[in-house]
Design an enzyme around this catalytic site. Structure first.
Site, PDB file in Angstrom:
ATOM      1  N   LYS A   1       0.818  -1.210   0.000  1.00  0.00           N
ATOM      2  CA  LYS A   1       0.000   0.000   0.000  1.00  0.00           C
ATOM      3  C   LYS A   1       0.857   1.268   0.000  1.00  0.00           C
ATOM      4  CE  LYS A   1      -3.950  -2.304   0.698  1.00  0.00           C
ATOM      5  NZ  LYS A   1      -3.571  -3.723   0.775  1.00  0.00           N
TER       6      LYS A   1
HETATM    7  C1  LIG Z   1      -4.285  -4.878   0.388  1.00  0.00           C
HETATM    8  C2  LIG Z   1      -3.476  -6.120   0.326  1.00  0.00           C
HETATM    9  C3  LIG Z   1      -3.746  -7.120  -0.616  1.00  0.00           C
HETATM   10  C4  LIG Z   1      -4.918  -7.046  -1.569  1.00  0.00           C
HETATM   11  O1  LIG Z   1      -4.802  -5.999  -2.490  1.00  0.00           O
HETATM   12  P1  LIG Z   1      -6.114  -5.441  -3.256  1.00  0.00           P
HETATM   13  O2  LIG Z   1      -5.653  -4.290  -4.039  1.00  0.00           O
HETATM   14  O3  LIG Z   1      -7.069  -5.044  -2.151  1.00  0.00           O
HETATM   15  O4  LIG Z   1      -6.648  -6.554  -4.057  1.00  0.00           O
HETATM   16  C5  LIG Z   1      -2.901  -8.212  -0.668  1.00  0.00           C
HETATM   17  N1  LIG Z   1      -1.862  -8.337   0.190  1.00  0.00           N
HETATM   18  C6  LIG Z   1      -1.584  -7.394   1.116  1.00  0.00           C
HETATM   19  C7  LIG Z   1      -0.439  -7.599   2.031  1.00  0.00           C
HETATM   20  C8  LIG Z   1      -2.366  -6.249   1.213  1.00  0.00           C
HETATM   21  O5  LIG Z   1      -2.080  -5.323   2.126  1.00  0.00           O
END
Ligand SMILES: *Cc1c(COP(=O)(O)O)cnc(C)c1O
Length: 499
Positions: free
Chosen positions: A113
């Protein structure tokens, strides 16, 4: 580039307005409504010769055409310079001759993120200035664990903004919770919610679109925006790392000819990360299959395989909590594009989803889905076996989410016998962020139960360093202990704003 809404294709706005607004007032999401920029093999060769920041500026400048290159350069440098613990923000690590891990967790909160949420505050501040709106921006976030912390870290003490994060009380790892409740900054608020991520996300969306709440904010000279992946400003930075990964492969001589295709495997929750890969593909990145990996909450696996989306099923709390989601918001954007920009059809499906929890797409969409995507899922037991196997046979330590992707890719190979296509597996979090589950996967007995002892034990056992952002949590003060229900989220928001 102009943007429209997935639920009202007559709308036309520029990117600054899309980013500042977060979500369209009709409840739809903002999407580009013009021809996407196109990259050729020569472009990828040119990208191969420049660094991540330059690649990012180049991609961003084609989507955010109401920003100048100088503005974007300022944003990108602010976001990525000196914030990541590797030489490059998104290193591509070779596992064997055709599998590559795209590690997206070298940022300040140890999950992918950060790639977007380090940049979003810069984009948002400039967007607000462009639309000449003097109001204070209130960022509301629903998190399954990682978005909350990354958004808090990105927006802390950013002038002209406040941020309020809701996380499911029982649905995040201990480290994730500690990261959020110890958050520093004068403009931040954090609250647990009784319920799961879907409850938090639905609650936040309701607040966004409530005319009453909009008015209450307006009276305070404030306006809502979103740092969730429903915000277009989250998605564009994610397109960059797919383009960048392919450029790295070109640079290393691993792409043999113009047009050589790769598979991309993405551990998926809200469908944001894999949607960015879809956009990259539409822009000329040669892709064989986009492989969508889910945990036991496998609503997307079923959808991609059958065309029926049905959230009426058990919600599992798993060891990959950031993927514990039954309503994947960004799927709406994909449906818009696959249906030929048909906002009426999309609005109909979304209405059915909110009324009955189910919808079925038409044959034309089903056909495109199975052409572009492959989907699979993996439960907790298999996730842990995969972590162990990767550590022992490939000497690669991965987190629980990444392990889901690796396992689903194995299933893909078994079922399709495609074992030649170079494959980019997206690695979304540091293994230390989910240390308890990772340690218990590779070690018979876990004697420690203090979170920081577990971090140490994992570090000693694997010879990897604990990211300093996680080690330092031990000395931080706990600032937020409130819990609310989905009914009183509104009051919680207002009381934060009146502080
Ligand atoms: C948010 C997240 C995901 C999923 O990503 P999306 O964009 O919501 O599909 C997968 N792995 C981790 C560690 C995340 O923080």
């Amino acid at each position: 580039m102009l943007y429209t809404s997935t639920r009202n294709d007559r709308l036309r706005i520029e990117s600054a307005k899309a980013i500042a607004g977060g979500i369209s007032e009709d409840g739809g999401l903002f999407v580009p409504c013009e021809e996407l920029p196109q990259f050729t093999f020569e472009d990828f060769q040119a990208f191969a010769a420049v660094d991540y920041n330059e690649r990012a500026i180049s991609v961003l400048s084609r989507f955010l055409t109401d920003f100048t290159v100088e503005e974007l350069t300022e944003c990108v440098e602010g976001a990525y310079n000196g914030k990541f613990d590797d030489d490059v923000p998104a290193p591509l690590v070779d596992i064997n001759d055709y599998r590559y891990m795209l590690e997206l967790w070298h940022g300040p909160t140890c999950a992918f993120k950060d790639m977007a949420l380090q940049l979003l505050p810069y984009l948002l501040k400039k967007s607000v200035k462009k639309i000449d709106d003097g109001r204070e921006i209130v960022i509301l976030v629903a998190t399954s664990g990682d978005t909350g912390k990354a958004a808090l870290e990105g927006f802390k003490d950013v002038s002209g903004t406040r941020i309020i994060v809701f996380y499911p009380d029982e649905g995040v790892s201990n480290i994730q919770k500690l990261q959020m409740v110890t958050q520093e900054g004068g403009n931040v608020g954090v609250c647990a919610i009784k319920g799961n991520f879907d409850d938090a996300q639905t609650g936040v969306k309701k607040i966004f679109t409530s005319p009453e709440m909009r008015k209450l904010l307006n009276d305070r000279n404030m306006a809502f925006s979103s740092a969730n992946s429903i915000n277009w400003g989250r998605l564009v930075p994610q397109i960059v790392y797919y383009i960048s990964a392919y450029a790295d492969m070109v640079k290393r001589g691993e792409i043999d000819y113009d047009g050589e295709k790769v598979n991309i495997v993405v551990p998926t929750g809200n469908f944001g990360d894999i949607l960015a890969a879809y956009y990259a593909m539409r822009m000329g990145l040669p892709v064989n299959k986009l492989i969508c990996a889910s945990n036991a909450n496998n609503v997307l696996t079923d959808f991609i395989r059958t065309g029926v989306y049905d959230r009426n099923r058990h919600f599992y709390t798993t060891i990959s909590p950031s993927m514990d989601i039954l309503i994947s918001s960004n799927l709406e954007r994909l449906l818009f594009h696959l249906s030929g920009d048909d906002s009426e059809r999309v609005a109909g499906w979304m209405k059915q989803l909110s009324e009955t929890g189910r919808y079925e797409v038409d044959d034309d969409v089903k056909e495109k889905l199975s052409e572009l995507f492959w989907a699979g899922c993996c439960d907790d037991v298999r996730t842990k076996q995969t972590i162990k196997k990767m550590f022992e046979s490939d000497n690669y330590l991965c987190d629980t989410h990444t392990a889901v992707a690796i396992a689903v890719h194995e299933d893909y190979e078994q079922e399709t016998e495609d074992v030649k296509t170079p494959t980019i597996i997206v690695s979304t979090a540091s293994p230390f962020k989910f240390s308890q589950s990772v340690l218990s996967s590779i070690s018979e007995v876990v004697s420690e139960n203090n979170e920081f002892d577990i971090l140490n034990e994992l570090s000693v056992m694997t010879g990897r360093n604990i990211p300093s952002a996680l080690a330092s949590l031990q000395d931080k003060e706990i600032r937020f202990t409130n819990i609310c229900t989905d009914e009183n989220m509104k009051e919680t928001v207002l009381s934060f704003l009146d502080q």
